[in-house]
Design an enzyme around this catalytic site. Structure first.
Site, PDB file in Angstrom:
ATOM      1  N   HIS A 153     -15.510  -7.395  43.772  1.00 16.29           N
ATOM      2  CA  HIS A 153     -14.407  -7.498  42.810  1.00 16.29           C
ATOM      3  C   HIS A 153     -13.285  -8.358  43.377  1.00 16.29           C
ATOM      4  CE1 HIS A 153     -13.068  -3.952  45.219  1.00 16.29           C
ATOM      5  NE2 HIS A 153     -11.847  -4.414  44.970  1.00 16.29           N
ATOM      6  N   HIS A 196      -6.499  -9.431  46.695  1.00 12.78           N
ATOM      7  CA  HIS A 196      -7.614  -9.489  47.639  1.00 12.78           C
ATOM      8  C   HIS A 196      -8.915  -9.837  46.933  1.00 12.78           C
ATOM      9  CE1 HIS A 196      -7.866  -5.295  46.126  1.00 12.78           C
ATOM     10  NE2 HIS A 196      -9.167  -5.440  46.316  1.00 12.78           N
ATOM     11  N   GLU A 206     -11.344  -7.237  51.304  1.00 11.56           N
ATOM     12  CA  GLU A 206     -11.713  -5.832  51.352  1.00 11.56           C
ATOM     13  C   GLU A 206     -13.226  -5.759  51.502  1.00 11.56           C
ATOM     14  OE1 GLU A 206     -11.396  -1.699  48.733  1.00 11.56           O
ATOM     15  OE2 GLU A 206     -10.998  -3.620  47.756  1.00 11.56           O
TER      16      GLU A 206
END
Length: 153
Positions: free
Chosen positions: A7, A79, A130
């Site tokens: 994502h 991120h 992440e």
């Protein structure tokens, strides 16, 4: 091993207001989590059939990890998350390559069995990454996918 882009995370002060923009892209809300470790509320948005999501991250309380980001930079990109098959090993690899670990070890994510960790790739990119590892991988690694033949001509 990195399996795929999971994502793209964006921060916003107001979840409902940010959702308006994602609806313009014909995206729909999916998972909704509170991640106590970072004191944030997260809502994932997807297009039908696409496993990659956009995550809206908003402060869930006064000690939220994104409050400072919002104050300094306002809402926007925060991120890029990559699904990995072994988060501990990937943290070690990235550390050895010179990345700056925000999290020295994985932390619990907002879903049962989910582990997450944040890493800065350095000033040349300014990118916060992440790493996410689900209890069960969401997709097979690219090396395991059947190869498609390309038409010539």
């Amino acid at each position: 091993m990195i399996l795929r882009i999971d994502h793209v995370g964006m921060v916003a002060a107001d979840l409902k207001a940010a959702a308006t923009g994602l609806r313009m892209l014909t995206m729909n809300p999916d998972e909704h989590d509170i991640v106590a470790t970072y004191d944030v509320e997260c809502q994932f948005w997807r297009r039908e059939g696409d496993p990659t999501a956009i995550e809206i991250v908003t402060p869930a309380g006064p000690s939220s990890q994104v409050t400072g980001h919002l104050r300094r930079s306002g809402p926007g990109l925060h991120h890029v998350a990559f699904e990995v098959d072994d988060i501990v090993a990937e943290l070690a690899v990235l550390r050895a390559r010179g990345a700056v670990l925000v999290d020295d070890e994985p932390r619990p994510g907002g879903q049962p069995g989910l582990q997450i960790a944040f890493v800065h790739l350095g000033p040349a990119t300014g990118l916060l990454v992440e790493l996410v590892q689900y209890a069960e991988p969401r997709v097979r690694p690219v090396a395991e996918l059947p190869r498609q033949r390309q038409a010539v001509g």
